[in-house]
Design an enzyme around this catalytic site. Structure first.
Site, PDB file in Angstrom:
ATOM      1  N   ARG A  72       5.832   6.744  14.111  1.00 11.07           N
ATOM      2  CA  ARG A  72       5.679   7.237  12.741  1.00 11.07           C
ATOM      3  C   ARG A  72       5.160   8.664  12.727  1.00 11.07           C
ATOM      4  O   ARG A  72       4.166   8.977  13.380  1.00 11.07           O
ATOM      5  CB  ARG A  72       4.710   6.342  11.959  1.00 11.07           C
ATOM      6  CG  ARG A  72       4.834   6.540  10.458  1.00 11.07           C
ATOM      7  CD  ARG A  72       3.961   5.606   9.698  1.00 11.07           C
ATOM      8  NE  ARG A  72       2.651   6.185   9.484  1.00 11.07           N
ATOM      9  CZ  ARG A  72       1.709   5.633   8.738  1.00 11.07           C
ATOM     10  NH1 ARG A  72       1.930   4.468   8.145  1.00 11.07           N
ATOM     11  NH2 ARG A  72       0.543   6.209   8.582  1.00 11.07           N
ATOM     12  N   HIS A 120       4.728   0.276   0.203  1.00 13.62           N
ATOM     13  CA  HIS A 120       5.462  -0.428   1.254  1.00 13.62           C
ATOM     14  C   HIS A 120       4.613  -1.521   1.873  1.00 13.62           C
ATOM     15  O   HIS A 120       3.393  -1.572   1.670  1.00 13.62           O
ATOM     16  CB  HIS A 120       6.022   0.534   2.311  1.00 13.62           C
ATOM     17  CG  HIS A 120       4.997   1.368   3.005  1.00 13.62           C
ATOM     18  ND1 HIS A 120       4.384   2.455   2.425  1.00 13.62           N
ATOM     19  CD2 HIS A 120       4.468   1.282   4.248  1.00 13.62           C
ATOM     20  CE1 HIS A 120       3.534   3.000   3.267  1.00 13.62           C
ATOM     21  NE2 HIS A 120       3.543   2.298   4.390  1.00 13.62           N
ATOM     22  N   ASP A 152       0.223   5.140   1.937  1.00  9.12           N
ATOM     23  CA  ASP A 152      -0.614   5.552   3.063  1.00  9.12           C
ATOM     24  C   ASP A 152      -1.725   6.513   2.616  1.00  9.12           C
ATOM     25  O   ASP A 152      -1.458   7.516   1.950  1.00  9.12           O
ATOM     26  CB  ASP A 152       0.244   6.245   4.135  1.00  9.12           C
ATOM     27  CG  ASP A 152       1.255   5.276   4.751  1.00  9.12           C
ATOM     28  OD1 ASP A 152       0.939   4.076   4.869  1.00  9.12           O
ATOM     29  OD2 ASP A 152       2.366   5.735   5.107  1.00  9.12           O
ATOM     30  N   HIS A 175       0.844  -1.203   0.000  1.00  8.17           N
ATOM     31  CA  HIS A 175       0.000   0.000   0.000  1.00  8.17           C
ATOM     32  C   HIS A 175       0.874   1.245   0.000  1.00  8.17           C
ATOM     33  O   HIS A 175       2.058   1.195   0.320  1.00  8.17           O
ATOM     34  CB  HIS A 175      -0.890   0.037   1.252  1.00  8.17           C
ATOM     35  CG  HIS A 175      -0.124   0.218   2.541  1.00  8.17           C
ATOM     36  ND1 HIS A 175       0.632  -0.784   3.105  1.00  8.17           N
ATOM     37  CD2 HIS A 175       0.001   1.290   3.372  1.00  8.17           C
ATOM     38  CE1 HIS A 175       1.197  -0.349   4.214  1.00  8.17           C
ATOM     39  NE2 HIS A 175       0.844   0.915   4.399  1.00  8.17           N
TER      40      HIS A 175
END
Ligand code: SIN
Length: 280
Positions: free
Chosen positions: A271, A256, A100, A98
């Site tokens: 993150r 990723h 984000d 995917h």
């Protein structure tokens, strides 16, 4: 600053800079150039505080708070990407190819992931260069997607990829699922152009539901062919994390995948995300 490529087509390891110190303008522009050229960069052994991580994040763009994922209780800018030792035999956050939040009008331009607790073995992250994917895309697929938009919807994450209620999967990361705003269709070009002028494939195996001008059933075989191509190991780079490492990726030019092969061991990374202009 020194740069070593990680593979032939994407990823670079950068050394010779301590990110706990202020980042000079010249270092910042070298970091941005490295990311543009390689789509993912990693700096080992940095052991960044959250403030250090935000300073690094700011090199690439303004901090972006993400909807639908509950951030850390004491910091709305940070998501704790956590899998506890007792979350076993289930999925993991990011455990599908995917990019984000591509269902947003303005998806994140990139992310910074700061490794805190890492299993001795497993829990690698894999990226795939969508610059390389587009450059080698068969002509018949290029002809279909050049100049065409793809439709992105948040709903698949809420439905197809939602863990069963009774499972501990994703228990450490609270997600809002089924929000009608996330489930509306958003249109983005299926091929995007990066800061350096290179083009990348921009379809998302989780969120892209169809191609503009086509029905879901007309689009599905084309999207499946694009996803298969997009995830070819030839375009990928796999990071074996160590605590203290920090990686940055371009969320428009790469996909990723978080590997889920470390049941029984805790894994924690922080993150942050930065914004950019709408994908063009
Ligand atoms: C993500 O998709 O941001 C998570 C990546 C990871 O945990 O390796």
């Amino acid at each position: 600053m020194h740069l070593d490529k990680l593979t032939g087509l994407m990823g670079a390891e950068i050394s010779g800079i301590d990110l706990k110190n202020p980042i000079s303008d010249s270092d910042a522009s070298q970091l941005r150039a490295a990311l543009d050229a390689h789509q993912m960069i990693v700096l080992r052994g940095q052991f960044l505080s959250i403030a250090d991580q935000k300073r690094l994040n700011a090199v690439f763009g303004p901090l972006m708070q993400l909807p639908y994922v509950t951030p850390m209780a004491d910091d709305p800018d940070v998501i704790a990407v956590l899998k506890e030792a007792d979350e076993q035999n289930t999925g993991v956050f990011g455990g599908e190819w995917h990019s984000d939040f591509s269902f947003l009008e303005n998806p994140p331009a990139g992310s910074v992931l700061n490794a805190v607790e890492i299993p001795d073995v497993g829990g690698d992250t894999v990226w795939s260069s969508q610059v390389a994917a587009y450059a080698s895309l068969p002509a018949d697929l290029k002809a279909i997607i050049d100049g065409r938009k793809a439709v992105h919807v948040g709903k698949p994450y809420g439905v197809k990829h939602a863990p069963p209620k009774e499972s501990r999967s994703g228990a450490s990361i609270q997600m809002v699922r089924g929000d009608p705003k996330a489930d509306a269709e958003t249109f983005h070009p299926a091929v995007v152009t990066g800061a350096d002028g290179r083009k990348a494939l921009f379809v998302n195996p989780i969120y892209t539901t169809r191609l503009d001008g086509m029905t879901v059933s007309e689009s599905t075989p084309i999207l499946e062919a694009l996803y298969k191509h997009a995830a070819r190991p030839d375009f990928s780079c796999r990071l074996k994390w160590q605590a203290g490492d920090v990686a940055v990726w371009d969320n428009r030019m790469s996909l990723h995948y978080a590997t889920n092969d470390y049941d029984g061991v805790r894994r924690l990374l922080y993150r942050t995300t930065y914004a950019g202009t709408r994908p063009v």
